[in-house]
Design a protein around this motif. Sequence first.
Motif, PDB file in Angstrom:
ATOM      1  N   UNK A  22      -1.535  -0.144 -16.083  1.00 49.38           N
ATOM      2  CA  UNK A  22      -0.138  -0.069 -15.629  1.00 49.38           C
ATOM      3  C   UNK A  22       0.297   1.386 -15.523  1.00 49.38           C
ATOM      4  N   UNK A  23      -0.118   2.193 -16.468  1.00 45.93           N
ATOM      5  CA  UNK A  23       0.226   3.622 -16.406  1.00 45.93           C
ATOM      6  C   UNK A  23      -0.432   4.294 -15.202  1.00 45.93           C
ATOM      7  N   UNK A  24      -1.614   3.838 -14.850  1.00 45.13           N
ATOM      8  CA  UNK A  24      -2.295   4.420 -13.691  1.00 45.13           C
ATOM      9  C   UNK A  24      -1.699   3.902 -12.385  1.00 45.13           C
ATOM     10  N   UNK A  25      -1.221   2.664 -12.379  1.00 40.94           N
ATOM     11  CA  UNK A  25      -0.676   2.043 -11.171  1.00 40.94           C
ATOM     12  C   UNK A  25       0.719   1.471 -11.468  1.00 40.94           C
ATOM     13  N   UNK A  26       1.758   2.279 -11.470  1.00 40.50           N
ATOM     14  CA  UNK A  26       3.103   1.769 -11.787  1.00 40.50           C
ATOM     15  C   UNK A  26       3.648   0.833 -10.700  1.00 40.50           C
ATOM     16  N   UNK A  27       3.016   0.807  -9.547  1.00 40.25           N
ATOM     17  CA  UNK A  27       3.442  -0.091  -8.479  1.00 40.25           C
ATOM     18  C   UNK A  27       3.388  -1.550  -8.939  1.00 40.25           C
ATOM     19  N   UNK A  28       2.386  -1.914  -9.767  1.00 39.51           N
ATOM     20  CA  UNK A  28       2.252  -3.288 -10.239  1.00 39.51           C
ATOM     21  C   UNK A  28       3.427  -3.713 -11.108  1.00 39.51           C
ATOM     22  N   UNK A  29       4.008  -2.801 -11.852  1.00 40.92           N
ATOM     23  CA  UNK A  29       5.104  -3.134 -12.752  1.00 40.92           C
ATOM     24  C   UNK A  29       6.462  -3.038 -12.066  1.00 40.92           C
ATOM     25  N   UNK A  30       6.630  -2.075 -11.166  1.00 41.56           N
ATOM     26  CA  UNK A  30       7.945  -1.842 -10.560  1.00 41.56           C
ATOM     27  C   UNK A  30       7.994  -2.188  -9.070  1.00 41.56           C
ATOM     28  N   UNK A  32       5.851  -3.965  -6.906  1.00 39.01           N
ATOM     29  CA  UNK A  32       5.526  -5.312  -6.463  1.00 39.01           C
ATOM     30  C   UNK A  32       6.652  -6.309  -6.770  1.00 39.01           C
ATOM     31  N   UNK A  33       7.204  -6.344  -7.978  1.00 40.14           N
ATOM     32  CA  UNK A  33       8.328  -7.258  -8.218  1.00 40.14           C
ATOM     33  C   UNK A  33       9.542  -6.946  -7.335  1.00 40.14           C
ATOM     34  N   UNK A  34       9.788  -5.666  -7.064  1.00 39.75           N
ATOM     35  CA  UNK A  34      10.913  -5.286  -6.208  1.00 39.75           C
ATOM     36  C   UNK A  34      10.730  -5.826  -4.792  1.00 39.75           C
ATOM     37  N   UNK A  35       9.526  -5.677  -4.262  1.00 37.84           N
ATOM     38  CA  UNK A  35       9.252  -6.165  -2.908  1.00 37.84           C
ATOM     39  C   UNK A  35       9.351  -7.690  -2.861  1.00 37.84           C
ATOM     40  N   UNK A  36       8.864  -8.373  -3.886  1.00 37.43           N
ATOM     41  CA  UNK A  36       8.949  -9.835  -3.933  1.00 37.43           C
ATOM     42  C   UNK A  36      10.406 -10.290  -3.956  1.00 37.43           C
ATOM     43  N   UNK A  37      11.243  -9.620  -4.728  1.00 41.02           N
ATOM     44  CA  UNK A  37      12.658  -9.983  -4.794  1.00 41.02           C
ATOM     45  C   UNK A  37      13.344  -9.730  -3.460  1.00 41.02           C
ATOM     46  N   UNK A  38      13.074  -8.612  -2.816  1.00 41.78           N
ATOM     47  CA  UNK A  38      13.711  -8.296  -1.538  1.00 41.78           C
ATOM     48  C   UNK A  38      13.303  -9.304  -0.466  1.00 41.78           C
ATOM     49  N   UNK A  39      12.021  -9.605  -0.374  1.00 47.04           N
ATOM     50  CA  UNK A  39      11.554 -10.553   0.647  1.00 47.04           C
ATOM     51  C   UNK A  39      12.068 -11.962   0.343  1.00 47.04           C
ATOM     52  N   UNK A  40      12.038 -12.369  -0.914  1.00 42.20           N
ATOM     53  CA  UNK A  40      12.551 -13.689  -1.294  1.00 42.20           C
ATOM     54  C   UNK A  40      14.040 -13.826  -1.034  1.00 42.20           C
TER      55      UNK A  40
END
Length: 109
Positions: A22-30, A32-40
Amino acid sequence: MPTFQSKSFTGESRINSLTQRIRQHPFLLFGLPFIVVVVGASFGLSQLTQTKFDHRDMRHKKVEKEEALGIGKDRRKLSIQEEYWRLQAKTEEDWEQVRIERPNGSDQH
């Protein structure tokens, strides 16, 4: 009596490896959920908006039918209280009792 070999708990190492990823790839924590919420939310809002427009169109079609039947703005609003008072104001002398013929086959006296 033989002793068991001691193995360290591997769950702690799995948690450490997950936090490192997660520290190496913060996209997975912040991200990806943001994009899922926006598209949903986009799909959800489109459904709500479509429902609103369908309801409005149905209401306008009803008004168009009334206009086609010739029901205009000059019609009187129905008020239950006014109808009650109008019926109470009628006297018993305003009506006439009329006897009708009995149907065939009913011979009651």
